[in-house]
Design a protein around this motif. Structure first.
Motif, short mmCIF file in Angstrom:
data_model
loop_
_atom_site.label_atom_id
_atom_site.label_comp_id
_atom_site.label_asym_id
_atom_site.label_seq_id
_atom_site.Cartn_x
_atom_site.Cartn_y
_atom_site.Cartn_z
N THR A 111 39.80 43.63 43.01
CA THR A 111 40.69 44.18 41.98
C THR A 111 42.15 43.88 42.28
OG1 THR A 111 40.45 46.32 43.04
CG2 THR A 111 39.23 46.03 41.01
N THR A 112 42.51 43.75 43.56
CA THR A 112 43.89 43.34 43.85
C THR A 112 44.03 41.82 43.99
OG1 THR A 112 43.47 43.90 46.14
CG2 THR A 112 44.78 45.46 44.90
N LEU A 113 42.98 41.14 44.42
CA LEU A 113 43.09 39.68 44.62
C LEU A 113 43.03 38.90 43.30
CD1 LEU A 113 40.68 39.19 47.68
CD2 LEU A 113 43.18 39.11 47.72
N ARG A 114 42.34 39.45 42.30
CA ARG A 114 42.08 38.66 41.08
C ARG A 114 43.41 38.26 40.40
NH1 ARG A 114 44.22 41.69 37.51
NH2 ARG A 114 44.55 39.78 36.29
N GLY A 115 43.38 37.07 39.87
CA GLY A 115 44.56 36.60 39.13
C GLY A 115 45.67 36.07 40.01
N GLN A 116 45.51 36.14 41.33
CA GLN A 116 46.58 35.67 42.25
C GLN A 116 46.21 34.29 42.79
OE1 GLN A 116 49.18 37.81 42.76
NE2 GLN A 116 48.07 39.32 41.53
#
Ligand code: URA
Length: 213
Positions: free
Chosen positions: A153-158
């Motif tokens: 949820t924090t890694l996605r899109g980075q």
């Protein structure tokens, strides 16, 4: 570990066919008695976009190809919505190559840490030999295999850039099947943001690698 060493596997194969044959012939892997098929990859080996999933499920085990069940059908739709042809523009593989046996009445379970570690060098060899510019990691298991960290949820899109490749974690399509809402900030809405960003990067890279007129 220096980032330039991230994808180095202890044993290197001279061609994609060699590594695929080595995986097909594995006899000492932790899932050797699991599933009925070795499930490795589908798509175009010359693609510049590589997608790495978790593990084969029931349909994949039957058909011998990754992402051909309900999650795969959704993945193909997401790719097509961003103007990628799943057969021509993409190569798709997994973090483990046999279906982990089910428990608690389920058809299959998540791969263990030991299984992910065992197959990692083969995943890295596939990355090296396909030589993609962009890699999408679907869900936590693919992040664990390739980035050695989790927290989708924090890694996605980075974006992370490693050895000239651009890597982005995205939600696993199975998670989207379990969370069908399209409300703003829902997993599906975030996936749409992410795949549009992937398209933008892909086009920017294609342009920047075009020969000068
Ligand atoms: N989920 C995955 O991660 N991979 C598959 O091949 C199928 C479902």
């Amino acid at each position: 570990m220096p980032q330039s060493d991230l994808f180095s596997a202890s044993r290197q194969y001279s061609s994609l066919e060699d590594v695929l044959n080595a995986i097909r012939g594995m006899k000492d892997d932790p899932l050797v008695n699991a599933g009925t098929n070795v499930v490795i990859s589908r798509g175009n080996p010359n693609a510049k976009l590589l997608i790495i999933g978790e593990a084969p499920g029931t349909q994949e085990n039957i058909q011998g190809k990754p992402f051909v069940g309900p999650a795969g059908q959704l993945l193909d739709k997401i790719l097509q919505a961003a103007n990628f042809d799943p057969e021509k523009d993409v190569y798709i593989t997994n973090s483990v190559f046999r279906m982990p046996p089910g428990d608690d009445g389920k058809a299959f379970r998540k791969p263990t840490d030991q299984e992910v570690e065992y197959y990692r060098p083969f995943v890295f060899e596939i990355i090296r030999l396909i030589d993609p510019r962009v890699i999408l990691l679907t869900g936590n298991v693919a992040c664990q295999s390739v980035l050695k960290k989790t927290g989708i949820t924090t890694l996605r899109g980075q974006w992370t850039q490693i050895e000239g490749r651009w890597l982005m974690p995205i939600f696993h399509p199975s998670y989207l099947l379990r969370n069908p809402s399209r409300e703003p900030h829902s997993p599906k809405a975030l996936m749409w943001d992410d795949i549009r960003e992937v398209r933008r990067k892909y086009e920017a890279l294609t342009i920047s690698t075009s020969p000068l007129p």
